[in-house]
Design a protein around this motif. Structure first.
Motif, PDB file in Angstrom:
ATOM      1  N   ASP A 126       0.855  -1.657   0.136  1.00  0.00           N
ATOM      2  CA  ASP A 126      -0.217   0.208  -0.168  1.00  0.00           C
ATOM      3  C   ASP A 126       1.025   1.556   0.100  1.00  0.00           C
ATOM      4  N   THR A 127       1.040   1.323  -0.581  1.00  0.00           N
ATOM      5  CA  THR A 127       2.169   2.487  -1.468  1.00  0.00           C
ATOM      6  C   THR A 127       1.805   3.682  -2.817  1.00  0.00           C
ATOM      7  N   ASP A 128       2.359   5.028  -1.643  1.00  0.00           N
ATOM      8  CA  ASP A 128       1.424   6.381  -2.569  1.00  0.00           C
ATOM      9  C   ASP A 128       2.572   6.229  -4.109  1.00  0.00           C
ATOM     10  N   ALA A 129       3.737   5.890  -3.794  1.00  0.00           N
ATOM     11  CA  ALA A 129       4.852   5.859  -4.950  1.00  0.00           C
ATOM     12  C   ALA A 129       3.770   5.679  -6.573  1.00  0.00           C
ATOM     13  N   LEU A 130       4.726   6.255  -7.194  1.00  0.00           N
ATOM     14  CA  LEU A 130       4.144   6.277  -8.660  1.00  0.00           C
ATOM     15  C   LEU A 130       5.793   6.239  -9.747  1.00  0.00           C
ATOM     16  N   TYR A 131       6.629   6.717  -9.412  1.00  0.00           N
ATOM     17  CA  TYR A 131       7.618   6.207  -9.732  1.00  0.00           C
ATOM     18  C   TYR A 131       8.637   5.295  -8.955  1.00  0.00           C
ATOM     19  N   PHE A 132      10.226   4.868  -9.282  1.00  0.00           N
ATOM     20  CA  PHE A 132      11.221   4.696  -9.268  1.00  0.00           C
ATOM     21  C   PHE A 132      11.670   4.226 -10.182  1.00  0.00           C
ATOM     22  N   VAL A 133      13.360   4.129  -9.874  1.00  0.00           N
ATOM     23  CA  VAL A 133      14.004   4.522 -11.071  1.00  0.00           C
ATOM     24  C   VAL A 133      15.451   3.632 -10.284  1.00  0.00           C
ATOM     25  N   ALA A 134      16.560   2.812 -10.939  1.00  0.00           N
ATOM     26  CA  ALA A 134      17.470   2.617 -10.247  1.00  0.00           C
ATOM     27  C   ALA A 134      18.239   3.706  -9.406  1.00  0.00           C
ATOM     28  N   ASP A 135      18.857   2.744  -8.584  1.00  0.00           N
ATOM     29  CA  ASP A 135      19.767   3.067  -7.399  1.00  0.00           C
ATOM     30  C   ASP A 135      21.347   3.283  -7.232  1.00  0.00           C
ATOM     31  N   GLY A 136      21.916   2.143  -8.891  1.00  0.00           N
ATOM     32  CA  GLY A 136      23.254   1.945  -8.276  1.00  0.00           C
ATOM     33  C   GLY A 136      23.772   1.093  -7.834  1.00  0.00           C
ATOM     34  N   THR A 137      22.603  -0.077  -6.490  1.00  0.00           N
ATOM     35  CA  THR A 137      23.280  -0.535  -6.319  1.00  0.00           C
ATOM     36  C   THR A 137      22.458  -2.202  -6.192  1.00  0.00           C
ATOM     37  N   GLY A 138      22.137  -2.134  -7.269  1.00  0.00           N
ATOM     38  CA  GLY A 138      21.028  -3.000  -8.046  1.00  0.00           C
ATOM     39  C   GLY A 138      19.980  -3.060  -7.083  1.00  0.00           C
ATOM     40  N   GLY A 139      18.772  -1.956  -6.671  1.00  0.00           N
ATOM     41  CA  GLY A 139      18.252  -1.977  -6.036  1.00  0.00           C
ATOM     42  C   GLY A 139      17.139  -0.494  -7.047  1.00  0.00           C
ATOM     43  N   HIS A 140      15.900  -0.046  -6.468  1.00  0.00           N
ATOM     44  CA  HIS A 140      15.563   1.203  -6.568  1.00  0.00           C
ATOM     45  C   HIS A 140      14.957   2.122  -5.764  1.00  0.00           C
ATOM     46  N   VAL A 141      14.870   3.378  -6.431  1.00  0.00           N
ATOM     47  CA  VAL A 141      14.482   4.045  -5.167  1.00  0.00           C
ATOM     48  C   VAL A 141      13.594   5.297  -5.735  1.00  0.00           C
ATOM     49  N   PHE A 142      12.000   4.490  -5.008  1.00  0.00           N
ATOM     50  CA  PHE A 142      10.767   4.952  -4.995  1.00  0.00           C
ATOM     51  C   PHE A 142      10.339   6.663  -5.090  1.00  0.00           C
ATOM     52  N   ALA A 143       9.455   7.362  -5.636  1.00  0.00           N
ATOM     53  CA  ALA A 143       8.846   8.452  -5.542  1.00  0.00           C
ATOM     54  C   ALA A 143       7.675   8.523  -5.670  1.00  0.00           C
ATOM     55  N   ARG A 144       6.972  10.091  -4.998  1.00  0.00           N
ATOM     56  CA  ARG A 144       5.887  10.198  -4.939  1.00  0.00           C
ATOM     57  C   ARG A 144       5.086  10.735  -5.879  1.00  0.00           C
ATOM     58  N   SER A 145       5.664  12.048  -6.693  1.00  0.00           N
ATOM     59  CA  SER A 145       6.025  12.796  -7.296  1.00  0.00           C
ATOM     60  C   SER A 145       6.588  13.469  -8.618  1.00  0.00           C
ATOM     61  N   LEU A 146       6.544  14.037  -9.840  1.00  0.00           N
ATOM     62  CA  LEU A 146       7.254  13.819 -10.933  1.00  0.00           C
ATOM     63  C   LEU A 146       8.437  14.643 -10.269  1.00  0.00           C
ATOM     64  N   GLU A 147       8.765  15.402  -9.674  1.00  0.00           N
ATOM     65  CA  GLU A 147      10.021  16.128  -9.369  1.00  0.00           C
ATOM     66  C   GLU A 147      10.930  15.419  -8.257  1.00  0.00           C
ATOM     67  N   GLU A 148       9.970  14.848  -7.530  1.00  0.00           N
ATOM     68  CA  GLU A 148      10.928  13.905  -6.431  1.00  0.00           C
ATOM     69  C   GLU A 148      11.558  12.748  -7.887  1.00  0.00           C
ATOM     70  N   HIS A 149      10.917  12.513  -8.350  1.00  0.00           N
ATOM     71  CA  HIS A 149      11.601  11.464  -9.804  1.00  0.00           C
ATOM     72  C   HIS A 149      12.481  11.437 -10.309  1.00  0.00           C
ATOM     73  N   ASN A 150      11.916  12.791 -11.062  1.00  0.00           N
ATOM     74  CA  ASN A 150      13.965  13.534 -11.316  1.00  0.00           C
ATOM     75  C   ASN A 150      14.940  13.630 -10.969  1.00  0.00           C
ATOM     76  N   ARG A 151      14.459  13.755  -9.663  1.00  0.00           N
ATOM     77  CA  ARG A 151      15.500  14.048  -8.943  1.00  0.00           C
ATOM     78  C   ARG A 151      16.736  12.923  -8.025  1.00  0.00           C
TER      79      ARG A 151
END
Length: 334
Positions: free
Chosen positions: A284-309
């Motif tokens: 049950d998450t409000d995340a809409l985006y994720f991108v690789a974190d460079g360690t084999g996993g991902h970092v998640f984001a709720r907004s496009l602005e956060e995702h772009n960072r």
């Protein structure tokens, strides 16, 4: 009683052939054999001579005539069976015959890893030693990744049917216990989304959260924008041996989830049970985006602005220029 019967039969045969040689023959029957270490040997169908030749060539016996005589003298103990059997080191004629009559065939194992597509699974089954026949036509996502036992001489079609049956059963059971109010109408849709989750992350702890992102996007009518679907389209269902390009992202293809909303028409791989469970019980998450974190996993984001960072940090880690035509791993902006 069984050994006594063997002894009496052996002595009778040897008495008829040469009188006092019976005890010598019995000692030969019990004596250690020439096999230096335990070994699996494939016994072909055929008569005693064919079996004796195979055992001799494999080093399990040293005298075909002695083997044939012992087999005949103990024939009431049962037929000699074809198949693959494990023979003990220095096994005597008695032990060799017991293996041929009583032992279970060697259990071979074929592991089908999670996330392989149909062509990869077909190649894996086709290369499995000891299986016979051709690999039947295989639908994408139809096989449950697992380890399957088989015996020498089993058919490839039979093993594949077991793997397909395992997937149908696992999917049906998982679907019955699914979370409520998912934007998935059928078990087939769950299988499709599970195949995408399987290809998106190899980290067990991320599966349910990745599934939650895709569930959120489906509910909002957003395109999934999953790179593995684009790679599947670019390889026409095969394995892409290069990076994605902007042309791949813009290609008009049913499996391109950058151009098309909703699920792909079919699975893109065979997901494991963990990915199926993740899709049917997403975080049950409000995340809409994720991108690789460079360690084999991902970092998640709720907004496009956060995702772009997060994307900028990923590009800095990998030195990927902002204008690179390669797709960003994970979901991109809608």
């Amino acid at each position: 009683m069984r050994l006594l019967r063997i002894l009496l039969l052996s002595l009778l045969v040897l008495a008829l052939l040469g009188g006092g040689a019976g005890w010598w023959a019995w000692n030969r029957y019990q004596a250690p054999g020439p096999l230096a270490e335990a070994r699996a040997i494939v016994i072909p169908p055929g008569g005693t001579q064919a079996i004796a030749d195979t055992l001799r060539d494999a080093g399990a016996i040293g005298d075909e005539r002695g083997f044939a005589m012992a087999a005949w003298a103990t024939r009431q103990e049962g037929p000699l069976r074809a198949g693959e059997y494990l023979f003990p080191a220095h096994g005597s004629l008695r032990e060799v015959l017991e293996v041929l009559r009583e032992a279970r065939p060697v259990q071979r194992r074929l592991t089908i890893p999670e996330g392989l597509n149909a062509s990869q699974i077909a190649a894996l089954i086709n290369a499995a030693e000891g299986l016979t026949g051709d690999v039947p036509a295989l639908e994408e996502g139809a096989v449950l990744p697992d380890t399957y036992a088989y015996q020498w001489g089993d058919s490839r079609a039979g093993l594949l049917r077991r793997a397909e049956r395992a997937m149908r059963q696992a999917l049906a059971e998982a679907w019955e216990k699914r979370a409520p109010d998912l934007p998935l109408a059928t078990p087939r849709e769950a299988l499709i989304l599970a195949s995408i989750v399987e290809r998106e992350t190899g980290k067990a702890e991320e599966r349910a959260k990745v599934a939650g992102v895709f569930i959120n996007r489906l509910r909002r009518g957003m395109p999934l924008q999953s790179d593995p679907t684009v790679a599947y389209a670019a390889a026409d269902g095969g394995v892409l041996d290069r990076g994605l390009t902007r042309a791949d992202l813009e290609r008009d293809h049913p499996f391109n989830t950058y151009r098309n909303r909703g699920l792909t028409p079919a699975p893109i791989a065979s997901p494991g049970l963990a990915s199926i469970q993740a899709v049917l019980h997403p975080d049950d998450t409000d995340a809409l985006y994720f991108v690789a974190d460079g360690t084999g996993g991902h970092v998640f984001a709720r907004s496009l602005e956060e995702h772009n960072r997060n994307v900028a940090r990923w590009r800095a880690l990998t030195r990927t220029p902002p204008t690179s035509p390669a797709a960003v791993p994970g979901t991109a902006a809608p």
